[in-house]
Design a protein around this motif. Structure first.
Motif, PDB file in Angstrom:
ATOM      1  N   TYR A 135       0.850  -1.206   0.000  1.00 40.92           N
ATOM      2  CA  TYR A 135       0.000   0.000   0.000  1.00 40.92           C
ATOM      3  C   TYR A 135       0.875   1.243   0.000  1.00 40.92           C
ATOM      4  CZ  TYR A 135      -3.792  -3.163   1.368  1.00 40.92           C
ATOM      5  OH  TYR A 135      -4.715  -4.173   1.417  1.00 40.92           O
ATOM      6  N   ALA A 153       2.797  -5.044   2.543  1.00 41.68           N
ATOM      7  CA  ALA A 153       1.886  -5.726   3.468  1.00 41.68           C
ATOM      8  C   ALA A 153       2.026  -7.239   3.275  1.00 41.68           C
ATOM      9  CB  ALA A 153       0.451  -5.280   3.218  1.00 41.68           C
ATOM     10  N   PRO A 176       1.373 -11.681  14.326  1.00 42.84           N
ATOM     11  CA  PRO A 176       1.138 -10.451  15.092  1.00 42.84           C
ATOM     12  C   PRO A 176       0.358  -9.409  14.303  1.00 42.84           C
ATOM     13  CG  PRO A 176       3.456 -10.629  14.436  1.00 42.84           C
ATOM     14  CD  PRO A 176       2.788 -11.903  14.031  1.00 42.84           C
ATOM     15  N   SER A 177      -0.123  -8.398  14.999  1.00 44.31           N
ATOM     16  CA  SER A 177      -0.849  -7.296  14.373  1.00 44.31           C
ATOM     17  C   SER A 177       0.032  -6.609  13.337  1.00 44.31           C
ATOM     18  CB  SER A 177      -1.269  -6.314  15.470  1.00 44.31           C
ATOM     19  OG  SER A 177      -1.995  -5.267  14.897  1.00 44.31           O
ATOM     20  N   GLY A 178      -0.533  -6.345  12.151  1.00 43.04           N
ATOM     21  CA  GLY A 178       0.212  -5.663  11.106  1.00 43.04           C
ATOM     22  C   GLY A 178       1.075  -6.564  10.252  1.00 43.04           C
ATOM     23  N   SER A 179       1.001  -7.893  10.469  1.00 41.77           N
ATOM     24  CA  SER A 179       1.876  -8.818   9.730  1.00 41.77           C
ATOM     25  C   SER A 179       1.360  -9.116   8.323  1.00 41.77           C
ATOM     26  CB  SER A 179       2.040 -10.117  10.525  1.00 41.77           C
ATOM     27  OG  SER A 179       0.793 -10.720  10.768  1.00 41.77           O
ATOM     28  N   GLY A 180       0.097  -8.780   8.037  1.00 41.57           N
ATOM     29  CA  GLY A 180      -0.430  -9.006   6.699  1.00 41.57           C
ATOM     30  C   GLY A 180      -1.567 -10.015   6.620  1.00 41.57           C
ATOM     31  N   LYS A 181      -2.078 -10.464   7.772  1.00 38.52           N
ATOM     32  CA  LYS A 181      -3.128 -11.490   7.801  1.00 38.52           C
ATOM     33  C   LYS A 181      -4.393 -11.036   7.062  1.00 38.52           C
ATOM     34  CE  LYS A 181      -3.385 -11.605  12.328  1.00 38.52           C
ATOM     35  NZ  LYS A 181      -2.424 -10.508  12.606  1.00 38.52           N
ATOM     36  N   SER A 182      -4.869  -9.838   7.405  1.00 36.89           N
ATOM     37  CA  SER A 182      -6.107  -9.355   6.780  1.00 36.89           C
ATOM     38  C   SER A 182      -5.919  -9.105   5.297  1.00 36.89           C
ATOM     39  CB  SER A 182      -6.587  -8.065   7.456  1.00 36.89           C
ATOM     40  OG  SER A 182      -6.983  -8.338   8.773  1.00 36.89           O
ATOM     41  N   THR A 183      -4.743  -8.594   4.925  1.00 34.04           N
ATOM     42  CA  THR A 183      -4.463  -8.374   3.501  1.00 34.04           C
ATOM     43  C   THR A 183      -4.486  -9.703   2.751  1.00 34.04           C
ATOM     44  OG1 THR A 183      -3.135  -6.435   4.059  1.00 34.04           O
ATOM     45  CG2 THR A 183      -2.808  -7.370   1.870  1.00 34.04           C
TER      46      THR A 183
HETATM   47  P1  ADP Z   1      -2.928  -7.826  10.108  1.00 35.65           P
HETATM   48  O1  ADP Z   1      -4.254  -8.285   9.623  1.00 35.65           O
HETATM   49  O2  ADP Z   1      -1.945  -8.936  10.336  1.00 35.65           O
HETATM   50  O3  ADP Z   1      -3.049  -6.934  11.297  1.00 35.65           O
HETATM   51  P2  ADP Z   1      -2.940  -6.150   7.771  1.00 35.65           P
HETATM   52  O4  ADP Z   1      -3.010  -7.011   6.583  1.00 35.65           O
HETATM   53  O5  ADP Z   1      -4.206  -5.484   8.231  1.00 35.65           O
HETATM   54  O6  ADP Z   1      -2.253  -6.960   8.958  1.00 35.65           O
HETATM   55  O7  ADP Z   1      -1.878  -4.996   7.517  1.00 35.65           O
HETATM   56  C1  ADP Z   1      -0.563  -5.247   7.020  1.00 35.65           C
HETATM   57  C2  ADP Z   1       0.092  -3.906   6.752  1.00 35.65           C
HETATM   58  O8  ADP Z   1      -0.527  -3.263   5.646  1.00 35.65           O
HETATM   59  C3  ADP Z   1      -0.042  -2.936   7.907  1.00 35.65           C
HETATM   60  O9  ADP Z   1       1.139  -2.145   7.936  1.00 35.65           O
HETATM   61  C4  ADP Z   1      -1.266  -2.091   7.529  1.00 35.65           C
HETATM   62  O10 ADP Z   1      -1.227  -0.816   8.113  1.00 35.65           O
HETATM   63  C5  ADP Z   1      -1.132  -2.036   6.029  1.00 35.65           C
HETATM   64  N1  ADP Z   1      -2.452  -1.921   5.344  1.00 35.65           N
HETATM   65  C6  ADP Z   1      -3.414  -2.871   5.353  1.00 35.65           C
HETATM   66  N2  ADP Z   1      -4.476  -2.475   4.631  1.00 35.65           N
HETATM   67  C7  ADP Z   1      -4.156  -1.243   4.159  1.00 35.65           C
HETATM   68  C8  ADP Z   1      -4.830  -0.293   3.325  1.00 35.65           C
HETATM   69  N3  ADP Z   1      -6.034  -0.518   2.827  1.00 35.65           N
HETATM   70  N4  ADP Z   1      -4.180   0.879   3.037  1.00 35.65           N
HETATM   71  C9  ADP Z   1      -2.942   1.115   3.517  1.00 35.65           C
HETATM   72  N5  ADP Z   1      -2.253   0.266   4.299  1.00 35.65           N
HETATM   73  C10 ADP Z   1      -2.849  -0.904   4.606  1.00 35.65           C
END
Ligand code: ADP
Ligand code: ADP
Length: 224
Positions: A13, A18, A37-44
């Protein structure tokens, strides 16, 4: 064979990626926990697998079909028809009762109100919240709301249930009950589950764990 496969996904991003070469696969009926951990890329990773986010590189196939080769309309039909979603909170429509919330995906797929609400009522019963059929989200506890949300995610009989921190807003007792009911319901329909969590006690409900760290995935070799 594998139902949903991702190979070498990269997604940035901004300057920091990510996802930085993450791979993943899930078989029909298998429950896989995506940990880290938080911010590792799981949701992405979950958003890429579900066709919500387009990766910069790497490939994703569902049932042998390349997601990138599909049109937006085809991907959205896939999400509506084959995928179900449960998030941490805030997914129910506040103005609708439980039975109307659960019936909604069927209504959007063209099922008539009476039939949709009959099937919704059956799902509320399976999640043991049939007594809440006439209640709105604001009149329920967090755990009750998540059970309604699981019913809504499964009412269309999806082949993959995506669950992103489904118990993240619950205390541990309610969280465990939601996980028991979610995994039982998914197993009864042979839906695969992609379960994003940072909690080991939630991941314990899975068949297998994939750990994501700094956008890279690692498949845990053990089987439960
Ligand atoms: P997790 O689910 O493990 O907490 P995320 O996938 O949410 O991790 O995020 C991974 C990284 O990508 C983080 O640094 C987050 O801030 C960034 N990120 C995720 N989605 C977006 C987005 N839509 N725009 C900008 N940065 C994003
Ligand atoms: P979750 O990890 O449960 O998805 P988040 O708050 O991390 O919850 O993400 C919620 C939404 O915001 C997601 O669609 C995600 O892609 C997006 N997002 C996450 N981090 C960022 C960010 N740094 N900038 C913009 N959008 C983000």
């Amino acid at each position: 064979g594998s139902l949903l496969t991702a190979v070498d996904l990269c997604k940035a991003y901004g300057p920091t990626p990510a996802l930085d070469g993450a791979s993943f696969s899930v078989h029909p009926g298998e429950i896989v926990a995506v940990m880290g951990p938080s911010g590792s890329g799981k949701s992405t990773l979950l958003h890429c697998l579900a066709g919500i986010v387009t990766p910069d590189s790497g490939s994703i196939t569902y049932g042998g079909r390349d997601l990138a080769a599909m049109s937006d309309a085809e991907r959205s039909a896939l999400r509506r028809g084959e995928f179900g979603f449960v998030f941490q909170f805030g997914q129910l429509v506040p103005e609708l009762t439980s039975v109307e919330n659960v019936a909604l995906p069927l209504r959007l797929n063209g099922v008539r109100r009476k039939e949709a609400e009959r099937r919704a009522a059956g799902w509320l019963e399976r999640l043991e919240v049939d007594d809440l059929a006439g209640k709105r989200p604001g009149e329920m506890s967090g755990g009750q709301g998540q059970r309604v949300a699981v019913a809504r995610a499964l009412v269309t009989n999806p082949r993959v249930l995506f669950a992103d921190e489904p118990t993240g807003a619950l205390d541990s007792l309610n969280g465990e009950r939601v996980m028991e009911l979610l995994t039982e319901a998914a197993r009864s329909t042979n839906a695969a589950v992609v379960l994003v969590t940072h909690e080991a006690r939630v991941a314990a409900y899975s068949d297998r764990e994939v750990v994501v760290r700094d956008g890279k995935s690692r498949d845990m070799e053990f089987a439960r």
